[in-house]
Design an enzyme around this catalytic site. Structure first.
Site, PDB file in Angstrom:
ATOM      1  N   ASN A  84       1.352  -1.054  -0.250  1.00 35.22           N
ATOM      2  CA  ASN A  84      -0.235   0.108   0.019  1.00 35.22           C
ATOM      3  C   ASN A  84       1.311   1.208   0.015  1.00 35.22           C
ATOM      4  O   ASN A  84       1.289   0.904   0.986  1.00 35.22           O
ATOM      5  CB  ASN A  84      -0.271   0.296   1.911  1.00 35.22           C
ATOM      6  N   GLU A  96      -3.848  -9.551   4.585  1.00 36.20           N
ATOM      7  CA  GLU A  96      -3.684  -8.341   3.607  1.00 36.20           C
ATOM      8  C   GLU A  96      -3.701  -8.438   2.167  1.00 36.20           C
ATOM      9  O   GLU A  96      -3.428  -7.615   1.327  1.00 36.20           O
ATOM     10  CB  GLU A  96      -2.738  -7.459   4.508  1.00 36.20           C
ATOM     11  N   ASP A  99       5.067  -4.866  11.402  1.00 35.75           N
ATOM     12  CA  ASP A  99       6.003  -5.508  10.633  1.00 35.75           C
ATOM     13  C   ASP A  99       7.126  -5.828  10.917  1.00 35.75           C
ATOM     14  O   ASP A  99       7.739  -7.054  10.239  1.00 35.75           O
ATOM     15  CB  ASP A  99       5.500  -5.247   9.349  1.00 35.75           C
TER      16      ASP A  99
HETATM   17  O1  RIB Z   1       1.233  -2.255   9.455  1.00 32.90           O
HETATM   18  C1  RIB Z   1       1.171  -0.701   8.850  1.00 32.90           C
HETATM   19  C2  RIB Z   1       0.672  -0.536   8.073  1.00 32.90           C
HETATM   20  O2  RIB Z   1      -0.526  -1.516   7.697  1.00 32.90           O
HETATM   21  C3  RIB Z   1       1.187  -0.004   6.964  1.00 32.90           C
HETATM   22  O3  RIB Z   1       2.165   0.832   6.322  1.00 32.90           O
HETATM   23  C4  RIB Z   1      -0.701   0.462   6.097  1.00 32.90           C
HETATM   24  O4  RIB Z   1      -0.274  -0.131   4.615  1.00 32.90           O
HETATM   25  C5  RIB Z   1      -1.408  -1.028   6.884  1.00 32.90           C
HETATM   26  O5  RIB Z   1      -0.778  -2.019   5.230  1.00 32.90           O
END
Ligand code: RIB
Length: 306
Positions: free
Chosen positions: A13, A143, A252
């Site tokens: 994203n 996602e 992440d």
């Molecule tokens: O975990 C953070 C991420 O969650 C962001 O970078 C946003 O794009 C969403 O996917």
């Protein structure tokens, strides 16, 4: 030291980050102080973290050709992350996320428009079976499309590749794959959604997840660190207490670094300590993927703190 080989199947994203003095209440309008376009998406953030932490990374993802994907490619070029398996599809828009970051607490609120991420197909994954098969670890989030996640799990399982699932954002696809996953890494909220009814008691939620067939559970609990329960026993790994600026992508950072260390042959606890230090350092910088530290920076921090 063995070089880790990680395949990440996941999202990209472009994050539209809005810095605000405090998060608005329902119905309230607040003036922000600045806005940036940042590379984000849980899959991309995790791929960048694993790459910066020292792994060889294959990132399988889908983006549009609407210009919004450029922010990501600029970062990949700068840090040398291979882009051969990022599929460009003219018929869809690149995923975007609107993120409000609270200047005081460094906490955030995120809305994702997934776009191209949901067009990542089972066939896109099947065409890359050999890449998954030759990895130490397949790292997944939730996602991208359901079919891409299920196909990736199927292929990794067929080839005996270890599967690490970061069940974020929560989706019921987790119940289809949890028994095939080697390690699941929810945060507290996700743990509660996967195994509800424990009044926020993540230790009990972890026991339930073991009952669902997953052998190793790591619950990331913000400042309280990360909690492990599974084949290696039960323990907590603390965070390194640094002042956060922006917590976007903290989970992440943890997942990318954890998989790298584990694939290098570190023990579960050592890999969690590395991940915890990596994530603690990442939140001292703004942005998600652009905040991921290098291996050297984390090793330096660990010398003084672990
Ligand atoms: O975990 C953070 C991420 O969650 C962001 O970078 C946003 O794009 C969403 O996917």
């Amino acid at each position: 030291m063995k070089k880790a080989k990680i395949t990440v199947v996941g999202s990209y994203n472009t994050d539209i980050t809005l810095n605000v003095p405090h998060l608005p209440l329902n119905g309230q309008t607040v003036f922000g102080t600045s806005m940036q376009f940042n590379p984000g998406g849980k899959g991309s953030n995790q791929a960048v973290a694993a790459h910066r932490a020292g792994a060889d990374v294959v990132f399988i993802a889908k983006v549009g050709c609407d210009g919004m994907e450029k922010t990501g490619f600029e970062l990949y070029e700068k840090i040398g992350l291979p882009t051969d398996n990022i599929i460009r599809d003219e018929s869809v828009n690149t995923g975007v996320a609107a993120i409000e970051v609270d200047k005081e607490t460094a906490q955030n609120r995120i809305v994702v428009i997934p776009g191209a991420n949901m067009s990542l197909s089972a066939d896109d994954i099947r065409q890359r079976e050999d890449l998954i098969a030759s990895s130490d670890i397949l790292l997944l989030q939730l996602e991208t499309s359901r079919e891409s996640i299920i196909e990736a799990v199927k292929i990794a399982k067929k080839h005996g590749v270890k599967i690490v699932l970061n069940p974020a954002p929560f989706s019921d696809v987790v119940f289809d794959i949890i028994k095939d996953v080697d390690i699941i890494t929810p945060n507290e909220t996700e743990a509660d959604l996967i195994a509800p009814g424990h009044d926020g008691n993540f230790q009990w939620a972890a026991s339930d997840m073991i009952g669902m067939g997953c052998r190793n559970i790591i619950v990331t609990v913000g400042k309280q660190g990360s909690y492990y329960k599974g084949e290696k026993g039960e323990f907590v790994v603390p965070v390194i207490d640094l002042k956060p600026v922006d917590t976007t992508g903290a989970g992440d950072a943890y997942n990318g670094a954890f998989c790298t260390a584990l694939a290098e042959g570190k023990s579960m606890k050592e890999a969690m300590q590395f991940a915890s230090a990596y994530s603690s350092l990442s939140v001292t910088r703004p942005g998600a993927a652009s905040s991921m530290p290098t291996r050297e920076e984390v090793e330096e921090l660990m010398k003084e703190n672990v």
